[in-house]
Design a protein around this motif. Structure first.
Motif, PDB file in Angstrom:
ATOM      1  N   LEU A   9      35.075  35.219  41.968  1.00 57.08           N
ATOM      2  CA  LEU A   9      36.256  34.895  41.169  1.00 57.08           C
ATOM      3  C   LEU A   9      35.895  34.674  39.699  1.00 57.08           C
ATOM      4  N   TYR A  10      34.630  34.351  39.452  1.00 56.61           N
ATOM      5  CA  TYR A  10      34.243  33.956  38.090  1.00 56.61           C
ATOM      6  C   TYR A  10      34.369  35.081  37.056  1.00 56.61           C
ATOM      7  N   LEU A  13      37.961  35.693  35.885  1.00 59.67           N
ATOM      8  CA  LEU A  13      38.483  34.514  35.187  1.00 59.67           C
ATOM      9  C   LEU A  13      37.849  34.393  33.801  1.00 59.67           C
ATOM     10  N   LYS A  14      36.560  34.630  33.717  1.00 59.29           N
ATOM     11  CA  LYS A  14      35.871  34.587  32.420  1.00 59.29           C
ATOM     12  C   LYS A  14      36.480  35.612  31.460  1.00 59.29           C
ATOM     13  N   PHE A  16      39.457  36.967  31.612  1.00 60.31           N
ATOM     14  CA  PHE A  16      40.847  36.608  31.346  1.00 60.31           C
ATOM     15  C   PHE A  16      40.940  35.606  30.197  1.00 60.31           C
ATOM     16  N   VAL A  46      38.135  25.000  34.846  1.00 61.64           N
ATOM     17  CA  VAL A  46      38.660  25.723  36.005  1.00 61.64           C
ATOM     18  C   VAL A  46      37.738  25.465  37.188  1.00 61.64           C
ATOM     19  N   MET A  48      37.053  26.544  41.182  1.00 63.19           N
ATOM     20  CA  MET A  48      37.334  27.732  41.980  1.00 63.19           C
ATOM     21  C   MET A  48      37.001  27.497  43.447  1.00 63.19           C
ATOM     22  N   TYR A  71      42.643  23.748  35.569  1.00 61.17           N
ATOM     23  CA  TYR A  71      43.230  24.744  36.462  1.00 61.17           C
ATOM     24  C   TYR A  71      42.471  24.760  37.785  1.00 61.17           C
ATOM     25  N   ALA A  73      41.686  27.581  40.727  1.00 60.61           N
ATOM     26  CA  ALA A  73      41.740  29.036  40.890  1.00 60.61           C
ATOM     27  C   ALA A  73      41.329  29.411  42.307  1.00 60.61           C
ATOM     28  N   ILE A 103      45.898  29.133  39.326  1.00 64.21           N
ATOM     29  CA  ILE A 103      45.641  30.537  39.041  1.00 64.21           C
ATOM     30  C   ILE A 103      45.270  31.246  40.339  1.00 64.21           C
ATOM     31  N   VAL A 105      43.652  34.987  41.888  1.00 69.62           N
ATOM     32  CA  VAL A 105      42.914  36.206  41.544  1.00 69.62           C
ATOM     33  C   VAL A 105      43.034  37.165  42.723  1.00 69.62           C
ATOM     34  N   VAL A 115      44.569  38.661  37.510  1.00 65.76           N
ATOM     35  CA  VAL A 115      44.605  37.209  37.349  1.00 65.76           C
ATOM     36  C   VAL A 115      46.025  36.799  36.968  1.00 65.76           C
TER      37      VAL A 115
END
Length: 260
Positions: A9-10, A13-14, A16, A46, A48, A71, A73, A103, A105, A115
């Motif tokens: 997921l990282y 997200l990074k 985004f 964030v 996750m 957040y 995620a 969030i 993904v 995302v």
């Protein structure tokens, strides 16, 4: 496409948040993702997880001690239909109540991950209290009041419960066991169940058999049902016996005065 590890997921997200002007670094003071915008001293945090769960929620609440921009995620897996972590409207409502962002993904086989922000931290949205549905609340109270006792164990799953309806069916079955072949009116009088006729006709448990017009008898399944729930019916018998014992005996007539 389901992810195997939450580290998957990282990268999306990074990317985004970098596209939105944040400088992103991972695993800063135990935070999964931390972002800083130029000129701002409020960090983005964030946390996750592959699925939404209580540990993730508790992590988010803990991170609120460090920043107001927190957040949660999680993966949005389109194949997990019916799973609790797919109830996005309810999960979003929960996060809004707690001031957390949410969030999702979504990973695909042939295109880049998508995302989506479902809610942002501190959204200025008035979340009303849950509205009580009066008809459902009334059914709950009625069911409670119509049960003669507590015959179930809280938290049970996959077991047959003693409901108010089952209690009425048991009383009807007892009346047939004691009286043999009976008409619905006779069953009602013996059992004290006003809906006896409907219970006989519906025959939800297969306990009753219509042997002639307006005549019913107990089936072998009905006898098995009475045996299975003998703890309930025996309790009724004990209560009835105790009530009879407490009734005062009729007073004896006074002696007639003798004639002089």
């Amino acid at each position: 496409m389901a992810v195997q590890h939450e580290t998957e997921l990282y990268p999306p997200l990074k990317k985004f948040f970098e596209e939105r002007g944040y400088s992103i670094k991972s695993e800063v003071r135990h935070c999964d993702l931390v972002g800083i915008r130029p000129g701002s001293d409020q960090p983005l945090i964030v946390e996750m997880k592959k699925t939404f769960n209580l540990p993730l929620l508790l992590q988010g609440l803990e991170r609120q001690k460090l920043s107001a921009e927190v957040y949660l995620a999680v993966e949005r897996n389109r194949t997990k239909r019916g799973a609790h972590n797919q109830r996005w409207s309810e999960i979003t409502l929960l996060c809004r109540r707690l001031g957390l962002g949410l969030i999702t993904v979504t990973h695909y086989k042939t295109k880049a991950p998508f995302v989506e922000i479902l809610c942002s931290p501190g959204d200025k949205v008035i979340v009303p209290s849950a509205k009580i549905i009066k008809t459902r609340a009334s059914r709950l109270i009625t069911e409670f009041n119509e049960r003669s006792g507590d015959y179930n164990v809280g938290g049970s799953h996959g077991t047959k419960l003693v409901t108010a309806y089952r209690e009425r069916a048991l009383r009807v079955a007892l009346a047939l066991l004691e009286g043999g072949e009976l008409a619905p009116r006779e069953v009602r009088e013996r059992s004290g169940v006003g809906s006896a006729a409907a219970i006989l006709q519906r025959n939800y448990y297969g306990w009753f058999r219509r042997i002639a017009r307006g005549r019913y008898a107990l089936t072998p399944e009905g006898r098995e049902g009475l045996a299975l729930y003998s703890g309930v019916t025996d309790g009724w018998a004990r209560v009835a016996s105790a009530a009879e014992a407490e009734e005062p005996s009729p007073a004896e007539p006074p002696d007639r005065p003798s004639a002089n």
